[in-house]
Design an enzyme around this catalytic site. Sequence first.
Site, PDB file in Angstrom:
ATOM      1  N   ASP A 388      59.889  35.469  71.169  1.00 20.79           N
ATOM      2  CA  ASP A 388      60.947  36.247  70.619  1.00 20.79           C
ATOM      3  C   ASP A 388      61.281  35.982  69.208  1.00 20.79           C
ATOM      4  OD1 ASP A 388      63.192  38.266  70.586  1.00 20.79           O
ATOM      5  OD2 ASP A 388      64.300  36.565  71.232  1.00 20.79           O
ATOM      6  N   GLU A 487      75.128  43.418  55.446  1.00 23.57           N
ATOM      7  CA  GLU A 487      76.402  44.100  54.703  1.00 23.57           C
ATOM      8  C   GLU A 487      77.417  42.991  54.794  1.00 23.57           C
ATOM      9  OE1 GLU A 487      76.599  48.694  54.349  1.00 23.57           O
ATOM     10  OE2 GLU A 487      77.641  47.859  56.007  1.00 23.57           O
TER      11      GLU A 487
END
Length: 1153
Positions: A388, A487
């Site tokens: 993963d 962000e």
Amino acid sequence: MGWQQSLQESDASKVRTIYLNEPLRNSFCKNSISTAKYSIWSFLPRYLYLQFSKAANAFFLFITILQQIPDVSPTGKYTTLLPLVIILMVSGIKEIVEDYKRHMADKLVNTKTVIVLRENTWKTIMWKEVNVGDIVKASNGQFLPADMVLISSSEPQVTCYVATSNLDGETNLKIRQALSETSEMQTEKQLSSLSGKIECEGPNRHFNTFVGTLYLNDKSPVPIGPDQVLLRGTQLKNTQWILGIVVYTGFETKFMQNSIKLPLKRSNVEKVTNVQILVLFLLLLAMSLVSCVGAILWNEWYGEGIWYIRMKEYISYSLGFDLLVFIILYHNLIPISLLVTLEIVKYIQAMFINWDEDMHYRRNDVYAMARTSNLNEELGQVKYLFSDKTGTLTCNIMTFKKCTIAGIIYGNQSEKSDTDIRKLSLSPSVITESCEFNDPRLLYNFENGHPTKDYIKEFLTLLCVCHTVVPERDGNNIIYQASSPDEAALVKGMKNLGFVFTARTPTSVTIEVMGENFTFEILNILEFSSNRKRMSVIVRTPTGNLRLYCKGADTVIYERLSEDSRFMKETLTHLEYFAKEGLRTLCVAYADLSEEEYQQWLTQYRKASTVIQNRMQSLEECYEYIEKKFLLLGATAIEDRLQARVPETITTLLKANIRIWVLTGDKQETAINIAYSCKLISAHMFRIQLNLNSLEATQQAITWHCEALGTQLSKENDLALIIDGETLKYALHSEIKRSFLNLALSCRAVLCCRLSPLQKAEIVDLVKKHVGAITLAIGDGANDVGMIQMAHVGVGISGNEGMLATNNSDYAIAQFSYLEKLLLVHGAWNHFRVTKCILYCFYKNVVLYVIELWFAFVNGFSGQIVFEHWCISLYNVLFTSLPPFSLGIFEQCCSQKSLLAYPQLYKISQAGNTFNTKVFWFQCLNALIHSFILFWMPMKMLEHDMVLQGGYTTDYLFLGNFIYTYVVVTVCLKAGLETQSWNKFSHIAIWGSIIIWLVFFAIYSFVWPTIPIAPEMAGQVKMVLVCPYFWLGFFIVPIVCLTLNLIWKSIRNTCKRTLLEEVREMESSRAQKFHPTIFRKRVEAKKVQMIFATPPHEVVLQSESFDQSIPRGYAFSQVEQAVITQEELIRSYNTTKSKQDKVTMDSSHSRQK
């Protein structure tokens, strides 16, 4: 695929009805989860089935039954039953201990607490007590205990954020919104009076679908979709609290529906051993048949002359009876002690893994944990590693690392020195502010009138204004809440540079620059999408000017730049530099707008916003009209922080010939960046990218690439294959599955993106079934459980995403880098240890029990045994039990330091050269020769018998004790010959075993008649030890046996030297304090020889579809096409007002339980 049938998936078409506040009418699955193998009731039948599915145990059960038949067994009734019972008890205790640990891990999950509404008041209960229909209250940061329908929340627009990385691997937060009909239901009284029902589809595995209807009394039905559903395993983020009605619990929740039935895994070595046991059984039958034929012939030739040894009631037994006698006589050819020896050896090996301080994550005080010991040797044969990304390779923490402004790069000074890097690699990864962007030149240039000062100010201002982050005050601190972690990282980075985003209202944002506040009016937000690869905001600056700020991928920004834009070439060079380091990049640009231009566009925008059909497309076309003639400011570089030593670990594993495939649910751009960052994909590798949306197109692309590779197909090439989940759905179609696999196997690295949990398991299953190599899957989230269970070996990361992956794994570690030692050291050691232990156990049994066959040639095939009954049974249990433990627990092919320094050594165990059919039967042939020597040399020594003191002559047992002693000495010394790493335990096992037999022999000869057993052994020690022939053979016979082995081993190590022999010789030179330089040079030469034995092929490619350019991945992971737009969401916030908890908690809440 057959294994998919084990999915606990109900029919989604079956409608489920949930009655609100009527618990007695809701009878569904419990919410407890179990990953254990056994329960109290299933343990005995399942354990016995598992044990007797092993060929050896089934065989010994058969022998035990035969021995109970009167007058059949020449070795007694209980000589097999007793060892078999002991073996089953020891194995059972080990299984109970291991499964108890699983139950305890399940208990940690099932006993987590959550607040639910019971009897008109809030109560705290355990997860396992949650029922369908319960109203649950969850707080910020909590994991959700079940699948539920959101009915209310603390946030504006009754929305909430959830982190779904545990399910789909995506790093961005998802937005969910409650129904307006239930948004005001927040108090206990309102919730208790809620009356009606929910009708929805039955449990299914589809994360992104949900069909339901809410029926409230006296109100119209309200549709419920996936935007109102919160799934078990997700984590509440940036939201004070939510209220939800539980619709699915336990194994009916969506992520449990994506799991597969826990398989009973068996190692490859065990499978090979089982096959050889079956072949040995056939050999045993052949020996028995030969003996039966011999008995018939002997009776025909000499039967008339032996009337004096027959009883009056003698009857001629049938061939079948004789066959049973000889099967019982030779049955110990198959080692009964092997299984219990392996159980104990593997359990202790697992303890070594658990105790390893090098795999101790001190930050959380977490040790590695072997949740099963059955697969220890499998760790040494892994060829394909499926990993993963989020939380496994990365820390899931975004950090603003570098930037380029007006052609000047900043952030290089924050790079640590080599010493710091070495320190960091030796310690757990600690994420601190000091690790983030820290370059004093930037602020120095800004504050001291550098020519680029205005560019710096505009760059930092843009990043403070152009985003969808919401600030929340916690005292004097500001906490930034964002659906996009990228962000949030940028806004936090600006804060550290003195540009602080302080407040957001529905129409404005306020930033603080060097102590001075500036407010920007937000006029429009042009939202991000995967197609646009950018977002923009149109603002009115504090000076009253109109300005469009934009950030996005360099490809879309550069094609919209004005001719007047500067620093384009320098910025592009810096972007390529960032990309080589695996950083996620964003280009930053702006454009000044005139009032007239803006008003014209606004009219067009309002028209596009009201279009009924294809509204999104119309809006994007409208955005294109205004997003042009940008002036470039620079670019940002964000690091998706890797776990400590991930690149080094991957490089080492690749050298060990382990192929690594990354399977992630995250976006393709993000996954590619991480692949470069962790050195899985290098700058010079060609890339094959498959992003298609139909079966036909996928088939054509795969076929074309296979044909382009030509003769290099299915050989390892210096290629990287990148494919998304949509294309993979078609690639796994039965028609092209094999072609896709051949293409994937032709690539050195494979990267699969946007995969569902089930697709991850399908990929592993595909390789597992068709390649025939050992697979290992590693992950940390619930979405990794399927592939962890499907792989031969499953490894769970003890991370921050819950315990489900760990609870379903075979081994648990805290950091990906620990995989290096787990495989290269523990895996290699365990494989050598287990295979040597198995081969030795077979060897010593063949040596002793084939002697019964040689004896049959001189006793008329009568079934008479040459050894005493209990000496035969105790051979494996007592007299030769220690050497297998010494080999299986303490043997080392070479030191840990060498295994890590020369990863190529792993190829020896990986290829299985130390244990295969050829090696097995070579060992059995060796044992056959030894047994021949051990019987016939003493036989010939005593051929003319001998007279003892007092005139007594010897019997068959006198010969038997001679041979038995020589056998014990020979097999113990053979263990010493097999030992490569001598220690005190080796000496105790070898010399101690010989002494134990001699002491036992002396005592056992005087037991009768004090204890009424073994009367035939009485006085044997006196006869044997005074015989000169015994002492002559004691030294000669073992030497004759082992001389051949010693010569063969010397020739092999001299003429067919491998890297292992070179490394061992180098280690020996160090131990003996010789100068090791010459040996080190030979080792390096052999290492290079192994590396270039099968190098990746250079591919000459003639197609544009093979890409070699370095992708500059844009740093955006933000929710798209949510139930509420980003603009609507952030315009609903006003952080200048204090936020009050909207749920009035009753005083009874303090008395929860």
